[in-house]
Design a protein around this motif. Structure first.
Motif, PDB file in Angstrom:
ATOM      1  N   ALA A 200      24.175 -12.807  82.728  1.00  0.00           N
ATOM      2  CA  ALA A 200      24.921 -12.795  83.995  1.00  0.00           C
ATOM      3  C   ALA A 200      24.160 -13.538  85.095  1.00  0.00           C
ATOM      4  N   THR A 201      22.809 -13.529  85.020  1.00  0.00           N
ATOM      5  CA  THR A 201      22.037 -14.253  86.049  1.00  0.00           C
ATOM      6  C   THR A 201      22.249 -15.762  85.948  1.00  0.00           C
ATOM      7  N   LEU A 202      22.816 -16.205  84.844  1.00  0.00           N
ATOM      8  CA  LEU A 202      23.095 -17.643  84.681  1.00  0.00           C
ATOM      9  C   LEU A 202      24.553 -17.954  84.998  1.00  0.00           C
ATOM     10  N   GLY A 203      25.262 -16.949  85.473  1.00  0.00           N
ATOM     11  CA  GLY A 203      26.653 -17.176  85.858  1.00  0.00           C
ATOM     12  C   GLY A 203      27.659 -16.784  84.787  1.00  0.00           C
ATOM     13  N   ALA A 204      27.173 -16.230  83.662  1.00  0.00           N
ATOM     14  CA  ALA A 204      28.125 -15.810  82.623  1.00  0.00           C
ATOM     15  C   ALA A 204      28.721 -14.461  83.018  1.00  0.00           C
ATOM     16  N   ASP A 205      29.948 -14.233  82.590  1.00  0.00           N
ATOM     17  CA  ASP A 205      30.640 -12.989  82.907  1.00  0.00           C
ATOM     18  C   ASP A 205      30.688 -12.140  81.633  1.00  0.00           C
ATOM     19  N   ARG A 206      30.218 -10.893  81.748  1.00  0.00           N
ATOM     20  CA  ARG A 206      30.074 -10.074  80.546  1.00  0.00           C
ATOM     21  C   ARG A 206      31.415  -9.851  79.835  1.00  0.00           C
ATOM     22  N   ALA A 207      32.465  -9.623  80.606  1.00  0.00           N
ATOM     23  CA  ALA A 207      33.770  -9.380  79.984  1.00  0.00           C
ATOM     24  C   ALA A 207      34.208 -10.620  79.192  1.00  0.00           C
ATOM     25  N   ASP A 208      33.899 -11.768  79.758  1.00  0.00           N
ATOM     26  CA  ASP A 208      34.260 -13.019  79.095  1.00  0.00           C
ATOM     27  C   ASP A 208      33.449 -13.203  77.799  1.00  0.00           C
ATOM     28  N   LEU A 209      32.162 -12.819  77.844  1.00  0.00           N
ATOM     29  CA  LEU A 209      31.321 -12.947  76.641  1.00  0.00           C
ATOM     30  C   LEU A 209      31.857 -12.034  75.535  1.00  0.00           C
ATOM     31  N   THR A 210      32.210 -10.814  75.906  1.00  0.00           N
ATOM     32  CA  THR A 210      32.749  -9.879  74.907  1.00  0.00           C
ATOM     33  C   THR A 210      34.046 -10.420  74.324  1.00  0.00           C
ATOM     34  N   ASP A 211      34.863 -10.997  75.206  1.00  0.00           N
ATOM     35  CA  ASP A 211      36.099 -11.602  74.759  1.00  0.00           C
ATOM     36  C   ASP A 211      35.837 -12.702  73.727  1.00  0.00           C
ATOM     37  N   LYS A 212      34.826 -13.516  74.016  1.00  0.00           N
ATOM     38  CA  LYS A 212      34.492 -14.607  73.080  1.00  0.00           C
ATOM     39  C   LYS A 212      33.987 -14.046  71.757  1.00  0.00           C
ATOM     40  N   LEU A 213      33.241 -12.954  71.822  1.00  0.00           N
ATOM     41  CA  LEU A 213      32.746 -12.346  70.583  1.00  0.00           C
ATOM     42  C   LEU A 213      33.917 -11.855  69.724  1.00  0.00           C
ATOM     43  N   ILE A 214      34.823 -11.097  70.325  1.00  0.00           N
ATOM     44  CA  ILE A 214      35.872 -10.495  69.489  1.00  0.00           C
ATOM     45  C   ILE A 214      36.945 -11.506  69.098  1.00  0.00           C
ATOM     46  N   ASN A 215      36.915 -12.680  69.746  1.00  0.00           N
ATOM     47  CA  ASN A 215      37.835 -13.732  69.320  1.00  0.00           C
ATOM     48  C   ASN A 215      37.153 -14.793  68.454  1.00  0.00           C
ATOM     49  N   GLY A 216      35.929 -14.481  68.029  1.00  0.00           N
ATOM     50  CA  GLY A 216      35.228 -15.373  67.095  1.00  0.00           C
ATOM     51  C   GLY A 216      34.783 -16.689  67.710  1.00  0.00           C
ATOM     52  N   ARG A 217      34.682 -16.746  69.045  1.00  0.00           N
ATOM     53  CA  ARG A 217      34.255 -18.006  69.656  1.00  0.00           C
ATOM     54  C   ARG A 217      32.759 -18.028  69.955  1.00  0.00           C
ATOM     55  N   GLN A 218      32.078 -16.899  69.801  1.00  0.00           N
ATOM     56  CA  GLN A 218      30.620 -16.890  69.896  1.00  0.00           C
ATOM     57  C   GLN A 218      30.057 -16.171  68.683  1.00  0.00           C
ATOM     58  N   LYS A 219      28.861 -16.617  68.278  1.00  0.00           N
ATOM     59  CA  LYS A 219      28.271 -16.076  67.056  1.00  0.00           C
ATOM     60  C   LYS A 219      27.444 -14.822  67.351  1.00  0.00           C
ATOM     61  N   TYR A 220      27.124 -14.117  66.276  1.00  0.00           N
ATOM     62  CA  TYR A 220      26.101 -13.069  66.296  1.00  0.00           C
ATOM     63  C   TYR A 220      25.348 -13.216  64.986  1.00  0.00           C
ATOM     64  N   SER A 221      24.198 -12.540  64.889  1.00  0.00           N
ATOM     65  CA  SER A 221      23.339 -12.795  63.734  1.00  0.00           C
ATOM     66  C   SER A 221      24.037 -12.518  62.397  1.00  0.00           C
ATOM     67  N   SER A 222      23.848 -13.469  61.484  1.00  0.00           N
ATOM     68  CA  SER A 222      24.401 -13.384  60.127  1.00  0.00           C
ATOM     69  C   SER A 222      24.038 -12.058  59.443  1.00  0.00           C
ATOM     70  N   ILE A 223      22.879 -11.526  59.764  1.00  0.00           N
ATOM     71  CA  ILE A 223      22.353 -10.369  59.009  1.00  0.00           C
ATOM     72  C   ILE A 223      23.252  -9.140  59.098  1.00  0.00           C
ATOM     73  N   PHE A 224      23.975  -9.023  60.215  1.00  0.00           N
ATOM     74  CA  PHE A 224      24.742  -7.793  60.406  1.00  0.00           C
ATOM     75  C   PHE A 224      26.099  -7.818  59.696  1.00  0.00           C
ATOM     76  N   ASN A 225      26.302  -8.840  58.883  1.00  0.00           N
ATOM     77  CA  ASN A 225      27.526  -8.917  58.087  1.00  0.00           C
ATOM     78  C   ASN A 225      27.320  -8.418  56.659  1.00  0.00           C
ATOM     79  N   TYR A 226      26.177  -7.758  56.436  1.00  0.00           N
ATOM     80  CA  TYR A 226      25.921  -7.178  55.122  1.00  0.00           C
ATOM     81  C   TYR A 226      26.039  -5.665  55.217  1.00  0.00           C
ATOM     82  N   PRO A 227      26.494  -5.022  54.127  1.00  0.00           N
ATOM     83  CA  PRO A 227      26.723  -3.567  54.179  1.00  0.00           C
ATOM     84  C   PRO A 227      25.446  -2.745  53.981  1.00  0.00           C
ATOM     85  N   THR A 228      25.436  -1.527  54.514  1.00  0.00           N
ATOM     86  CA  THR A 228      24.334  -0.577  54.268  1.00  0.00           C
ATOM     87  C   THR A 228      24.828   0.441  53.249  1.00  0.00           C
TER      88      THR A 228
END
Ligand code: ACO
Length: 309
Positions: free
Chosen positions: A86-114
């Motif tokens: 947010a200190t760089l001007g990003a909006d948290r709601a917008d980032l979450t939106d990008k995550l759940i719409n597949g427009r931003q990545k997250y680490s590959s590792i968390f796509n494996y099952p426990t």
């Protein structure tokens, strides 16, 4: 004039000083920092799921308390990181939106099952171990708010890594069946842990620029090698092996050699086709939708207080 601002930015980086939110930055730097910090924040939040999966089934009150604390820490990490973005001007709601719409990545590792409780230990030991290896140098990253967030995050990650190792030590002192569970979990997590460091340097489009800006302090391959080297004595202490016949000490290099990572698997997971991608994102989307009323109520309350003040 922009030229002077740019010179000041370059000089700050050159002197190893921190860039702060008030400082002018080139657009590319801003984009890179938002990309990396957002992706990191998303990883912390999505990373709550694989372990959260075991909270209700932890085998003792002590294990449950530890696991709860750890998963809550991950939520905290996500929040500091969204604040840094947010200190760089990003909006948290917008980032979450990008995550759940597949427009931003997250680490590959968390796509494996426990799959078993041993996975909780292995995720702590190897996944958080890899995270520390990657993140300790980021405490010296050039962007101040990110670097400072990383200090606390790394301290908490160290606790996570230790709890994982201690859990595995306990299981290794248990029954033959428990030892098998640990080895089986190690076999599944080893290669994906190596993928956490990102593509090989030759195929990493962002490394050169991020190193020049001192956003990254080491390349992906350097950190992957460091992780392999530090993990082998730990595996020996535990009494487990890694599923790689090519692992062996290379006296000439002063490092362990290791086999080829399956980069096709990595690319496939990044494309959304890993074992749990769909489930992880669907769960995050549901949580976001279910929490909408809380955000609305909080905003309405804040507006009312603001009006009466
Ligand atoms: N999982 C998902 N995506 C990845 C991974 C990974 N393991 N590794 C690299 N990528 C992505 C990059 O984000 C980049 O995609 P983008 O340009 O669309 O953003 C692409 O693959 C190419 O990689 P690089 O050019 O090497 O990207 P970068 O210089 O950003 O390096 C790295 C990747 C090492 C992960 C870096 O971003 C980093 O250090 N990030 C901070 C640490 C972090 O995010 N950790 C999260 C997991 S640990 C945890 O949360 C417990």
């Amino acid at each position: 004039p922009e030229e002077d601002l740019e010179k000041h930015f370059e000089a700050t980086i050159e002197r190893d000083q921190r860039i702060e939110p008030r400082d002018w930055v080139p657009e590319g730097y801003r984009k890179t920092m938002i990309r990396q910090i957002a992706q990191h924040a998303h990883s912390e939040i999505i990373g709550m799921q694989p372990e959260g999966n075991w909270i209700t089934r932890a085998p003792s009150l002590r294990r449950k308390a530890i696991l709860l604390a750890k998963v809550q820490d991950e939520a905290g990490h996500g929040l500091y990181l969204y604040s840094a973005a947010a200190t760089l001007g990003a909006d948290r709601a917008d980032l979450t939106d990008k995550l759940i719409n597949g427009r931003q990545k997250y680490s590959s590792i968390f796509n494996y099952p426990t799959l078993t409780f041993a996975d909780v230990g292995v995720v702590g030991w190897l996944v958080d171990g890899a995270a520390i290896c990657n993140q300790v140098p980021l405490c010296r990253s050039s962007y101040g708010p990110y670097a400072r967030a990383m200090i606390r995050i790394c301290k908490e990650e160290s606790f996570h890594q230790r709890q994982g190792f201690e859990l595995l030590m306990t299981m290794m002192r248990g029954t033959e069946k428990q030892r098998e569970m640990v080895q089986e979990a190690v076999n599944r997590w080893w290669w994906p842990s190596l993928m956490m460091f990102g593509p090989p340097d030759a195929d990493s489009p962002n490394t050169a620029q991020s190193m020049a800006w001192k956003v990254k302090r080491h390349t992906n391959d350097e950190l992957r090698q460091r992780f392999v080297d530090m993990s082998i004595p730990q595996a020996e202490a535990l009494g487990v092996t890694f599923p790689d016949p090519d692992l062996k000490w290379n006296a000439e290099r002063g490092h362990y050699d290791f086999g080829a990572v399956d980069w096709d698997e990595f690319k496939n997971v990044l494309k959304g086709n890993g074992p749990c991608n769909a489930q992880r994102v669907a769960h995050r989307r549901r949580a976001q939708e279910d929490g909408a009323w809380v955000r609305e109520a909080a905003a309405a309350h804040a507006a009312k207080k603001g009006a009466s003040a």
